[in-house]
Design a protein around this motif. Sequence first.
Motif, PDB file in Angstrom:
ATOM      1  N   PHE A 115       0.853  -1.180   0.000  1.00 61.28           N
ATOM      2  CA  PHE A 115       0.000   0.000   0.000  1.00 61.28           C
ATOM      3  C   PHE A 115       0.890   1.232   0.000  1.00 61.28           C
ATOM      4  N   LEU A 116       0.681   2.116  -0.963  1.00 59.98           N
ATOM      5  CA  LEU A 116       1.491   3.327  -1.092  1.00 59.98           C
ATOM      6  C   LEU A 116       0.798   4.462  -0.340  1.00 59.98           C
ATOM      7  N   ALA A 117       1.186   4.627   0.910  1.00 60.04           N
ATOM      8  CA  ALA A 117       0.483   5.569   1.791  1.00 60.04           C
ATOM      9  C   ALA A 117       0.566   7.004   1.279  1.00 60.04           C
ATOM     10  N   ARG A 118       1.711   7.394   0.743  1.00 64.54           N
ATOM     11  CA  ARG A 118       1.879   8.778   0.284  1.00 64.54           C
ATOM     12  C   ARG A 118       1.046   9.086  -0.952  1.00 64.54           C
ATOM     13  N   CYS A 119       0.603   8.046  -1.652  1.00 63.09           N
ATOM     14  CA  CYS A 119      -0.212   8.248  -2.849  1.00 63.09           C
ATOM     15  C   CYS A 119      -1.696   8.389  -2.532  1.00 63.09           C
ATOM     16  N   SER A 120      -2.074   8.225  -1.265  1.00 61.72           N
ATOM     17  CA  SER A 120      -3.479   8.314  -0.880  1.00 61.72           C
ATOM     18  C   SER A 120      -3.747   9.633  -0.163  1.00 61.72           C
ATOM     19  N   SER A 121      -4.729  10.392  -0.664  1.00 55.11           N
ATOM     20  CA  SER A 121      -5.063  11.678  -0.044  1.00 55.11           C
ATOM     21  C   SER A 121      -5.857  11.515   1.250  1.00 55.11           C
ATOM     22  N   SER A 122      -6.383  10.312   1.507  1.00 59.00           N
ATOM     23  CA  SER A 122      -7.194  10.096   2.708  1.00 59.00           C
ATOM     24  C   SER A 122      -6.441   9.384   3.825  1.00 59.00           C
ATOM     25  N   PHE A 123      -5.161   9.077   3.635  1.00 61.96           N
ATOM     26  CA  PHE A 123      -4.369   8.382   4.653  1.00 61.96           C
ATOM     27  C   PHE A 123      -4.094   9.313   5.829  1.00 61.96           C
ATOM     28  N   ARG A 124      -4.411   8.843   7.039  1.00 64.23           N
ATOM     29  CA  ARG A 124      -4.193   9.645   8.247  1.00 64.23           C
ATOM     30  C   ARG A 124      -3.680   8.747   9.370  1.00 64.23           C
ATOM     31  N   PRO A 125      -2.418   8.901   9.790  1.00 64.62           N
ATOM     32  CA  PRO A 125      -1.971   8.163  10.982  1.00 64.62           C
ATOM     33  C   PRO A 125      -2.671   8.698  12.225  1.00 64.62           C
ATOM     34  N   ASN A 126      -3.052   7.827  13.135  1.00 65.10           N
ATOM     35  CA  ASN A 126      -3.547   8.276  14.431  1.00 65.10           C
ATOM     36  C   ASN A 126      -2.390   8.893  15.196  1.00 65.10           C
ATOM     37  N   HIS A 127      -2.672   9.925  15.991  1.00 63.12           N
ATOM     38  CA  HIS A 127      -1.567  10.494  16.763  1.00 63.12           C
ATOM     39  C   HIS A 127      -1.390   9.703  18.062  1.00 63.12           C
ATOM     40  N   CYS A 128      -0.251   9.847  18.645  1.00 63.36           N
ATOM     41  CA  CYS A 128       0.169   8.991  19.739  1.00 63.36           C
ATOM     42  C   CYS A 128      -0.756   9.088  20.956  1.00 63.36           C
ATOM     43  N   TYR A 129      -1.366  10.260  21.170  1.00 60.54           N
ATOM     44  CA  TYR A 129      -2.210  10.446  22.347  1.00 60.54           C
ATOM     45  C   TYR A 129      -3.688  10.165  22.068  1.00 60.54           C
ATOM     46  N   SER A 130      -4.013   9.694  20.876  1.00 64.42           N
ATOM     47  CA  SER A 130      -5.413   9.434  20.563  1.00 64.42           C
ATOM     48  C   SER A 130      -5.907   8.197  21.302  1.00 64.42           C
TER      49      SER A 130
END
Length: 446
Positions: A115-130
């Motif tokens: 999966f090419l994460a940088r090629c997806s406009s909807s990719f969002r990592p959760n932040h560490c404190y979520s």
Amino acid sequence: MAAPSLLPLLLPFLLFLASPYLSASHRSFLKLPLLHRPSPSPSPSPRLLRRSPSAKYPVKSGAPFGAGQYFVVLHLGTPPQRLLLVVDTGSDLVWAHCSSCCGGDCSRRAPGSAFLARCSSSFRPNHCYSPSCRLVPRPPPSRCNRTHLHSACRYEYTYSDGSLSSGFFSRETVALNTTRAETETAARLKGLAFGCGFRVSGPSVTGSSFNGAQGVMGLGRGPISFSSQLGRRIGSSKFSYCLMDYTLSPPPTSYLIIGDGPREENATSSSLAFTPLLANPLLPTFYYVGIKRVYVDGERLPIDPSVWSLDERGNGGTIVDSGTTLTFLAEPGYRRILAAMRRRVGLPEAERVPPGFDLCVNVTGVRRPRLPRLSFEMVGEAVFSPPARNYFIEVAEGVRCLAVRPAETEGGGSSVIGNVMQQGFLWEFDGDRSRLGFSRRGCAAS
């Protein structure tokens, strides 16, 4: 992928997700095709697979012989990228092998291999404190870096043989085909929690038995599994599948259905036999069932029921797992079954027994070999009696071997009913009623 030596070291917590695009009011269901890929050879070692809305995904078996995994295709990201994921009821995490390249940066990578994460406009990592980040095991040090309040949530999902998937626990959009009143429509599911694995290692997730897959669709009982996430959005935690016979040609197609959609042809509530799903608080991921008695050719074997049971420390028990290929049974029970099979098989044993198998017979020239019938009587009076081809598999021309192995006892290993043993049955995992249903009549090739 819950085999005796591959129990995921995860205790899930409550999951909170953003509002979905799909909802119970849509009265839809998800339907996914299941695809079967053979291993290069039958491996004796363990692997490591409402309300009216549901999802349906096709399931296809394409191997002329051997044993392997079952897959579904998932389209992840914006624009959608096609991924092949192992269907695994023995784990919770949905994860895909990820790459940080995009466009011309990917010239050295085979198309579709990650999966090419940088090629997806909807990719969002959760932040560490979520809150979501607390749901996954994290690599040491597990504490968030307070100097970077928006640092990404890192996860490390580890299996007891040392295999792991490690990367960023993220959110993505999934393209789905939903079905309403037999009319399929395209839909987008926003905010699927999944692991974007930049480091994947170990035989369970990189070996030949993984067979070209890009990740795993965890269907376990925990809140981060694919079935649990979709279940909250469509109003049901029920799902079902058929694992079609890998020996059939041409390859048949069946489906993974998430939600309360129509069952396969000839399957009705009355045709399903049900057994309660048992809970193990120490390992809540797995679908445990209770075995009361075991029979070979109708003869009850002298096996104490405690052999199949969970103990007070959460050890043992019997798991139904689509991600394990062969079936692994607790040592005392396995030895009784093996001895009964030897007494009743009525065929000459093969001269050369492949490593890892204890019983192989020569069926050369025998058109319809008569093999002993194995039956499991489960709690609730349900009887699982698979055909002999589900546990005597062809490993070479004229040679069939008992595809059942003793479970490892170190660490309180569980018995596991693997995907070869499950073939040709409809299996309905009903989390709402905490029960497992199965029927020989429930799988129709299409």
